[in-house]
Scaffold this active site. Structure first.
Site, PDB file in Angstrom:
ATOM      1  N   GLN A 103      -6.336  -1.202   3.938  1.00 45.78           N
ATOM      2  CA  GLN A 103      -5.449  -0.889   5.051  1.00 45.78           C
ATOM      3  C   GLN A 103      -5.899   0.380   5.771  1.00 45.78           C
ATOM      4  OE1 GLN A 103      -1.307   0.874   5.039  1.00 45.78           O
ATOM      5  NE2 GLN A 103      -0.745  -1.265   5.366  1.00 45.78           N
ATOM      6  N   CYS A 112       3.860   2.985   9.144  1.00 44.49           N
ATOM      7  CA  CYS A 112       4.136   4.230   8.435  1.00 44.49           C
ATOM      8  C   CYS A 112       5.072   5.112   9.264  1.00 44.49           C
ATOM      9  CB  CYS A 112       2.844   4.983   8.146  1.00 44.49           C
ATOM     10  SG  CYS A 112       3.116   6.550   7.270  1.00 44.49           S
ATOM     11  N   PRO A 144       0.841  -1.200   0.000  1.00 41.63           N
ATOM     12  CA  PRO A 144       0.000   0.000   0.000  1.00 41.63           C
ATOM     13  C   PRO A 144       0.872   1.244   0.000  1.00 41.63           C
ATOM     14  CG  PRO A 144       0.038  -0.993   2.185  1.00 41.63           C
ATOM     15  CD  PRO A 144       0.777  -1.932   1.273  1.00 41.63           C
TER      16      PRO A 144
END
Length: 324
Positions: free
Chosen positions: A72, A102, A18
């Site tokens: 996600q 992230c 992603p």
């Protein structure tokens, strides 16, 4: 065999990572056609879903051609994450993926994304509740740890496994590394060989060639490999890797005529899902990536990135055949 819940993805599976502003429907479809065994949406803010912002709600949309697909989500508030997971399940993806990796400061510094690596108990608690509230398989994408002094991925994976996740993807860097330096897959390999780990382990980080992909499968025994930035510049990498894994053949450079057809197909998909002019706007950075090394591309680049006319864009892309 990589199996997530009841979803069978095959041997030595390749997954599309992603990526914000990259893995939109048009790009996901292209990557599936190029051999990605599974794709994921751009990461979606749990708070954005709760507020039902247009941007967040749009990211829930996908087509049947993209399956199997994971949605996600990320966030740092337990109630928001649980509610967002329920909303994501209502969109009927194949899995729900939790972003605990992230590294962006605006996300991780407030405790979301990789920030969860500093609050393992909270991460595990949120995950356990999401698993309890949804019926789809729940997976996690994370990193080795927050920094060099806190590589706690083994502890994290064991606890997340106990919380009920169906697979884990690990980016082979710490949060503080962001995307700098070389990805270190050593801990991923140790985790895969840990007898206490029963769930599939997927590796991510620096896979930019068929040779490197085979090395990671052979050396570390991972169940799958997730590819991000390399696919953004060359989605045909999935096909190239598959060919090398099967018969050891290194593919010739992807033919220009094939790149042009791929770009035309993706442009049409982008316009189908986003309309004009947005579908054209958001195709521009892909074109720059795909053709950046083409001799003479600079001559036509300014026209490609400034037009919003569908026919002109098609003609400009087709004209690239003359720049070989």
């Amino acid at each position: 065999m990589l199996k997530i819940g009841t979803i069978e993805l095959g041997e030595q599976s390749l997954l599309l990572a992603p990526m914000e502003n990259v893995t939109d429907p048009s790009f996901r479809i292209i990557c599936r056609r190029m051999g990605a065994a599974m794709v994921f949406t751009e990461f979606i803010s749990s708070d954005g879903l709760l507020r039902k912002t247009d941007k967040s709600m749009a990211k829930l949309l996908f087509s049947e051609e993209e399956r199997p697909i994971g949605i996600q989500i990320y966030g740092h508030m337990p109630a928001s994450m649980i509610h967002a997971a329920i909303m994501a399940e209502e969109a009927r993806p194949d899995i729900i993926d939790l972003n605990f990796g992230c590294p962006k400061k605006k996300i991780s510094n407030r405790g979301a994304g990789a920030g969860m690596m500093r609050e393992v108990d909270k991460m595990v608690s949120i995950t356990r509740e999401i698993v309890r509230h949804v019926s789809l398989p729940v997976t996690v994408k994370t990193r080795l740890g927050w920094d060099e002094n806190s590589k706690n991925i083994t502890e994290v994976t064991e606890k997340l496994q106990d919380a009920g996740i169906s697979a884990i993807t690990i980016h082979a860097r710490t949060r503080n590394q962001f995307y700098q330096g070389t990805a270190d897959w050593t801990l991923i390999g140790e985790l895969k060989n840990n007898p206490r780990i029963r769930i599939p382990v997927i590796g991510n980080g620096d896979i930019d060639s068929p040779v490197k992909a085979k090395e990671m499968f052979t050396k570390y025994g991972v169940d799958g490999i997730m590819i991000g930035r390399a696919a953004m510049h060359a989605p045909w990498i999935f096909n190239d890797i598959h060919l090398y894994l099967i018969n050891g053949m290194i593919s010739k450079p992807y033919p220009l005529r094939n790149k042009i057809q791929l770009a035309l197909d993706q442009l049409d998909l982008s316009i189908r899902y986003k309309g004009i002019p947005r579908g054209i706007y958001e195709m521009r950075h892909f074109l720059v990536s795909y053709f950046r090394n083409l001799p003479g591309f600079k001559e036509i680049k300014s026209r490609l990135v400034n037009t919003v006319d569908e026919n002109e864009m098609h003609n400009l892309i087709r004209s690239l055949i003359y720049y070989s």
